[in-house]
Scaffold this active site. Structure first.
Site, PDB file in Angstrom:
ATOM      1  N   THR A  14       0.988  -1.118   0.260  1.00 24.16           N
ATOM      2  CA  THR A  14      -0.029  -0.335  -0.110  1.00 24.16           C
ATOM      3  C   THR A  14       0.711   1.287  -0.041  1.00 24.16           C
ATOM      4  O   THR A  14       0.835   2.340  -1.417  1.00 24.16           O
ATOM      5  CB  THR A  14      -1.274   0.400   1.287  1.00 24.16           C
ATOM      6  OG1 THR A  14      -1.786  -1.355   1.359  1.00 24.16           O
ATOM      7  CG2 THR A  14      -1.564   1.120   1.260  1.00 24.16           C
ATOM      8  N   LYS A 106       6.390   1.987  12.338  1.00 24.64           N
ATOM      9  CA  LYS A 106       6.536   2.892  14.014  1.00 24.64           C
ATOM     10  C   LYS A 106       6.067   0.939  14.388  1.00 24.64           C
ATOM     11  O   LYS A 106       6.779   1.124  15.776  1.00 24.64           O
ATOM     12  CB  LYS A 106       4.450   2.821  14.395  1.00 24.64           C
ATOM     13  CG  LYS A 106       3.508   2.406  13.546  1.00 24.64           C
ATOM     14  CD  LYS A 106       3.177   2.436  12.623  1.00 24.64           C
ATOM     15  CE  LYS A 106       2.045   0.961  12.438  1.00 24.64           C
ATOM     16  NZ  LYS A 106       1.315   2.022  11.239  1.00 24.64           N
ATOM     17  N   VAL A 133       4.047   7.543  12.591  1.00 22.08           N
ATOM     18  CA  VAL A 133       2.627   7.949  13.838  1.00 22.08           C
ATOM     19  C   VAL A 133       1.761   9.058  12.647  1.00 22.08           C
ATOM     20  O   VAL A 133       2.195   9.938  12.669  1.00 22.08           O
ATOM     21  CB  VAL A 133       3.266   8.732  14.778  1.00 22.08           C
ATOM     22  CG1 VAL A 133       1.994   9.358  16.138  1.00 22.08           C
ATOM     23  CG2 VAL A 133       3.897   7.850  15.502  1.00 22.08           C
ATOM     24  N   ILE A 137      -0.295  12.633   8.524  1.00 23.05           N
ATOM     25  CA  ILE A 137      -0.265  14.529  10.019  1.00 23.05           C
ATOM     26  C   ILE A 137       1.483  14.689   9.762  1.00 23.05           C
ATOM     27  O   ILE A 137       1.063  13.493  10.549  1.00 23.05           O
ATOM     28  CB  ILE A 137      -1.169  14.568  11.019  1.00 23.05           C
ATOM     29  CG1 ILE A 137      -2.693  13.723  10.832  1.00 23.05           C
ATOM     30  CG2 ILE A 137      -1.744  15.026  11.876  1.00 23.05           C
ATOM     31  CD1 ILE A 137      -3.412  13.581  11.906  1.00 23.05           C
ATOM     32  N   GLY A 188      -6.322  -1.249   2.169  1.00 24.60           N
ATOM     33  CA  GLY A 188      -5.023  -0.532   2.961  1.00 24.60           C
ATOM     34  C   GLY A 188      -4.863  -0.072   4.188  1.00 24.60           C
ATOM     35  O   GLY A 188      -4.139   0.648   4.173  1.00 24.60           O
ATOM     36  N   GLU A 191      -3.332  -3.180   9.571  1.00 22.68           N
ATOM     37  CA  GLU A 191      -1.951  -4.243   9.103  1.00 22.68           C
ATOM     38  C   GLU A 191      -2.174  -5.102   8.962  1.00 22.68           C
ATOM     39  O   GLU A 191      -2.638  -5.410   8.634  1.00 22.68           O
ATOM     40  CB  GLU A 191      -1.635  -3.642  10.010  1.00 22.68           C
ATOM     41  CG  GLU A 191      -0.810  -2.803  11.706  1.00 22.68           C
ATOM     42  CD  GLU A 191       0.157  -1.657  10.745  1.00 22.68           C
ATOM     43  OE1 GLU A 191       1.611  -2.112  11.101  1.00 22.68           O
ATOM     44  OE2 GLU A 191      -0.494  -0.348  10.462  1.00 22.68           O
ATOM     45  N   ASP A 202      -0.979  -0.712  18.070  1.00 22.25           N
ATOM     46  CA  ASP A 202      -0.549  -0.233  16.963  1.00 22.25           C
ATOM     47  C   ASP A 202      -0.689   1.798  17.807  1.00 22.25           C
ATOM     48  O   ASP A 202       0.153   2.205  17.380  1.00 22.25           O
ATOM     49  CB  ASP A 202      -0.737  -0.533  15.361  1.00 22.25           C
ATOM     50  CG  ASP A 202      -1.234   0.565  14.553  1.00 22.25           C
ATOM     51  OD1 ASP A 202      -0.533   1.163  13.971  1.00 22.25           O
ATOM     52  OD2 ASP A 202      -1.648   1.734  14.777  1.00 22.25           O
ATOM     53  N   LYS A 206       2.413   3.740  19.049  1.00 22.50           N
ATOM     54  CA  LYS A 206       2.881   4.620  18.297  1.00 22.50           C
ATOM     55  C   LYS A 206       2.813   6.107  19.078  1.00 22.50           C
ATOM     56  O   LYS A 206       4.006   7.432  19.778  1.00 22.50           O
ATOM     57  CB  LYS A 206       0.545   5.236  17.433  1.00 22.50           C
ATOM     58  CG  LYS A 206       1.414   4.707  15.883  1.00 22.50           C
ATOM     59  CD  LYS A 206      -0.279   4.926  15.207  1.00 22.50           C
ATOM     60  CE  LYS A 206       0.301   4.373  13.555  1.00 22.50           C
ATOM     61  NZ  LYS A 206      -1.251   4.099  12.892  1.00 22.50           N
ATOM     62  N   GLY A 303      -3.559   4.729   4.770  1.00 21.31           N
ATOM     63  CA  GLY A 303      -4.295   4.850   3.266  1.00 21.31           C
ATOM     64  C   GLY A 303      -2.805   5.478   2.708  1.00 21.31           C
ATOM     65  O   GLY A 303      -2.260   5.722   2.792  1.00 21.31           O
TER      66      GLY A 303
HETATM   67  P1  NDP Z   1       1.729  -3.825   2.978  1.00 29.16           P
HETATM   68  O1  NDP Z   1       1.068  -5.314   3.943  1.00 29.16           O
HETATM   69  O2  NDP Z   1       0.625  -3.855   1.846  1.00 29.16           O
HETATM   70  O3  NDP Z   1       2.454  -4.118   2.013  1.00 29.16           O
HETATM   71  C1  NDP Z   1       4.100  -4.448   2.569  1.00 29.16           C
HETATM   72  C2  NDP Z   1       5.747  -4.820   1.867  1.00 29.16           C
HETATM   73  O4  NDP Z   1       6.535  -5.228   2.325  1.00 29.16           O
HETATM   74  C3  NDP Z   1       4.721  -5.545   0.026  1.00 29.16           C
HETATM   75  O5  NDP Z   1       5.095  -5.049  -1.181  1.00 29.16           O
HETATM   76  C4  NDP Z   1       5.539  -6.872   0.601  1.00 29.16           C
HETATM   77  O6  NDP Z   1       5.992  -7.137  -0.559  1.00 29.16           O
HETATM   78  C5  NDP Z   1       6.972  -6.340   1.244  1.00 29.16           C
HETATM   79  N1  NDP Z   1       7.538  -7.592   1.740  1.00 29.16           N
HETATM   80  C6  NDP Z   1       7.365  -7.986   2.643  1.00 29.16           C
HETATM   81  N2  NDP Z   1       7.934  -8.581   3.196  1.00 29.16           N
HETATM   82  C7  NDP Z   1       9.324  -8.427   2.092  1.00 29.16           C
HETATM   83  C8  NDP Z   1      10.570  -9.279   2.440  1.00 29.16           C
HETATM   84  N3  NDP Z   1      11.188 -10.149   2.789  1.00 29.16           N
HETATM   85  N4  NDP Z   1      11.209  -9.156   1.237  1.00 29.16           N
HETATM   86  C9  NDP Z   1      10.878  -7.518   0.659  1.00 29.16           C
HETATM   87  N5  NDP Z   1      10.133  -7.608   0.332  1.00 29.16           N
HETATM   88  C10 NDP Z   1       8.799  -7.417   1.423  1.00 29.16           C
HETATM   89  O7  NDP Z   1       2.218  -3.076   4.007  1.00 29.16           O
HETATM   90  P2  NDP Z   1       1.856  -1.409   4.168  1.00 29.16           P
HETATM   91  O8  NDP Z   1       2.360  -0.789   2.813  1.00 29.16           O
HETATM   92  O9  NDP Z   1       0.423  -1.107   4.340  1.00 29.16           O
HETATM   93  O10 NDP Z   1       2.805  -1.415   4.966  1.00 29.16           O
HETATM   94  C11 NDP Z   1       4.299  -1.073   5.084  1.00 29.16           C
HETATM   95  C12 NDP Z   1       4.836  -0.394   6.989  1.00 29.16           C
HETATM   96  O11 NDP Z   1       3.890   1.086   7.068  1.00 29.16           O
HETATM   97  C13 NDP Z   1       4.594  -1.166   7.850  1.00 29.16           C
HETATM   98  O12 NDP Z   1       5.011  -0.931   8.984  1.00 29.16           O
HETATM   99  C14 NDP Z   1       3.064   0.341   8.337  1.00 29.16           C
HETATM  100  O13 NDP Z   1       2.538  -0.236   9.650  1.00 29.16           O
HETATM  101  C15 NDP Z   1       3.765   1.306   7.377  1.00 29.16           C
HETATM  102  N6  NDP Z   1       2.070   2.487   6.999  1.00 29.16           N
HETATM  103  C16 NDP Z   1       1.638   1.506   6.705  1.00 29.16           C
HETATM  104  C17 NDP Z   1       0.039   2.519   6.449  1.00 29.16           C
HETATM  105  C18 NDP Z   1      -1.257   1.912   5.831  1.00 29.16           C
HETATM  106  O14 NDP Z   1      -1.744   3.303   5.767  1.00 29.16           O
HETATM  107  N7  NDP Z   1      -0.878   0.888   5.068  1.00 29.16           N
HETATM  108  C19 NDP Z   1       0.042   4.348   6.858  1.00 29.16           C
HETATM  109  C20 NDP Z   1       1.365   4.311   7.843  1.00 29.16           C
HETATM  110  C21 NDP Z   1       2.102   3.389   8.058  1.00 29.16           C
HETATM  111  P3  NDP Z   1       5.043  -8.121  -1.768  1.00 29.16           P
HETATM  112  O15 NDP Z   1       5.060  -6.826  -2.264  1.00 29.16           O
HETATM  113  O16 NDP Z   1       6.065  -9.137  -2.950  1.00 29.16           O
HETATM  114  O17 NDP Z   1       4.580  -9.018  -1.005  1.00 29.16           O
HETATM  115  N1  HSE Z   2      -2.822   0.482  10.641  1.00 24.12           N
HETATM  116  C1  HSE Z   2      -2.298   1.857  10.855  1.00 24.12           C
HETATM  117  C2  HSE Z   2      -4.103   2.673  11.158  1.00 24.12           C
HETATM  118  C3  HSE Z   2      -1.664   2.102   9.447  1.00 24.12           C
HETATM  119  O1  HSE Z   2      -5.311   2.548  10.913  1.00 24.12           O
HETATM  120  O2  HSE Z   2      -3.841   3.572  11.901  1.00 24.12           O
HETATM  121  C4  HSE Z   2      -1.619   3.765   9.679  1.00 24.12           C
HETATM  122  O3  HSE Z   2      -0.055   3.881  10.959  1.00 24.12           O
END
Ligand code: NDP
Ligand code: HSE
Length: 433
Positions: A14, A106, A133, A137, A188, A191, A202, A206, A303
């Protein structure tokens, strides 16, 4: 002409996909802010065969972190993989190979922050984490930089978008908890392990990071009392609404007598107040500083693009050199940060109780008697006769006057042991201020 800065993106889920999209589609605009062109050199993912909604420029996508860490043309890595491992090992590999790192993870910072920041300092690198966090924002910069002149007195906020999305969809549309959780995952927000969203983990991680920024102490996140939203149901939200409140998962940290009172728990907030009006995946943070007074921040906390907005701002800060200065000159997440002294959580506030009782004479007197025995005075009571059922009993909803949470918990424990009870009672604090 100045050479472009080459960025490696680790994780194209995401957030990572949003970051690549923003860096590509807003390249000219970003260049004006960074003073240099920023290009995505490569992405590393787990499964290279997976279809991607956003293409990586030049198609450079692979699954070995060393394709980024050992590429001398890449100076900045965005680590957008969730969880502790392999994210921690990847961060170490990137720092040891001279990359500045930007992350949204985080959980990793709350668990291993001081160790990783120490390593970054040792290698003369920086770690920026605005997106970790409250998503879009800019709360990390606000507390760490813009409000640096203030002694922060308290932080109160909604820090988990998924929980807030679930609560507001339930209260506004009468939606089913499990269905809305699925929708939050599809959008998306959640977690990879959504129990971390709904059980309060979570938001607590934060809060630990914000408390470090605000109060300069290190708080092991697992020591912060936390309750999630799993025990809530539509009836509870409706009863709260009848009394003029919404239920929100609220994170609180406040300073008093050299100690920090911290907790994450569902609480009632008055309809019309900013926290109650924070809906969907929005987050909100209210901060009181001794010079600035109360400030309120509101925006999308989860998001793809809101989070990418914060990640890309950190990439720009890193490219410009601001992240390195902040990192070098402040003790951010230093391994020798003083440990927090946590106050016992015994708040003095009104409480909202839902007690399922058998529908027979004398029950109300028994419950009010038990509350009275613990010094708890009742402000109002709701009992809808039509909700009575022979098996489940009838819900009795009580709003107390302000009292110590320890007293109300003892009273509820005594009530739950009594012979008039049908099911476990729910007790929530009321945040009236
Ligand atoms: P996703 O699960 O959507 O994406 C995770 C990505 O990590 C995928 O592309 C996955 O690869 C890759 N990945 C996982 N394991 C490995 C590995 N061993 N080697 C290489 N790549 C790997 O997570 P998000 O994008 O939602 O979240 C990412 C981070 O951001 C998290 O720490 C989350 O807490 C944080 N976050 C998320 C928010 C949200 O709204 N989603 C908001 C704020 C923070 P593949 O695509 O091939 O599976
Ligand atoms: N899973 C987290 C949430 C993503 O819903 O707030 C943003 O950190």
């Amino acid at each position: 002409m100045t050479e472009p800065v080459r960025v490696g993106v680790v994780g194209m889920g995401t957030v990572g996909s949003g970051v690549v999209r923003l860096l590509v589609e807003s390249a000219d605009h970003i260049e004006r802010h960074a003073g240099r062109r920023i290009v995505v050199e490569r992405a590393v993912v787990k499964d290279v065969a997976k279809a991607r909604s956003v293409p990586v420029p030049g198609g450079k996508i692979s699954s070995d972190i060393r394709d980024i860490s050992r590429d001398p043309s890449i100076s900045v890595a965005a680590l957008l993989v969730g969880g502790l491992e392999p994210a921690r090992s990847m961060m170490i590999e990137l720092l040891e190979n001279g990359k500045d790192v930007v992350t949204a993870n985080k959980a990793l910072l709350a668990e291993h922050g001081p160790e990783l920041f120490e390593l970054a300092r040792k290698h003369g690198r920086s770690i920026a984490f605005e997106a970790a966090v409250a998503g879009g924002i800019p709360i990390v910069a606000a507390i760490g930089e813009c409000l640096a002149a203030n002694r922060i007195e308290s932080i109160r906020g909604i820090l988990n978008g998924t929980s807030n999305f679930i609560l507001t969809r339930m209260e506004e549309d009468g939606a089913n908890y499990a269905d809305v959780l699925k929708l939050a995952q599809q959008k998306g927000f959640a977690e990879a392990d959504p129990s971390m969203d709904v059980d309060g983990t979570d938001a607590t991680q934060k809060l630990a990071i914000l408390a470090h920024l605000a109060f300069g102490v290190w708080v092991p996140w697992a020591e912060i009392p936390r309750t999630g939203i799993e025990g809530l149901d539509l009836d509870l939200l409706n009863y709260a609404g009848e009394l003029g409140y919404r239920i929100r998962l609220v994170a609180v940290a406040s300073r008093s007598d050299g100690k920090l009172a911290m907790r994450v728990a569902p609480a009632l907030v008055k309809i019309g107040t900013p926290l109650a009006e924070t809906r969907g995946a929005y987050n909100a943070v209210s901060i009181v500083g001794d010079a600035v007074g109360r400030m309120f921040f509101h925006g999308l906390g989860a998001g793809q693009m809101p989070t990418a907005s914060a990640v890309v701002a950190d990439i720009i800060d890193t490219v410009v050199g601001r992240a390195a200065i902040t990192f070098r000159t402040t003790g951010l997440l230093a391994a020798d940060s003083p440990a927090a002294k946590l106050a016992d959580v015994d708040s003095h506030e009104r409480h909202f109780l839902r007690i399922n009782v058998s529908d027979r004479p004398g029950v109300l007197a028994k419950i009010t008697g038990l509350l009275g025995d613990h010094g708890i005075s009742i402000a109002s009571v709701i009992q809808h006769a039509e909700t009575a059922s022979a098996d489940a009993g009838v819900p009795l909803v009580i709003m107390t006057h302000a009292c110590a949470s320890s007293a109300v918990q003892k009273a509820v424990a005594a009530i739950d042991k009594s012979d008039v009870i049908r099911g476990k009672s729910v007790c929530l604090g009321v945040l009236d201020e």
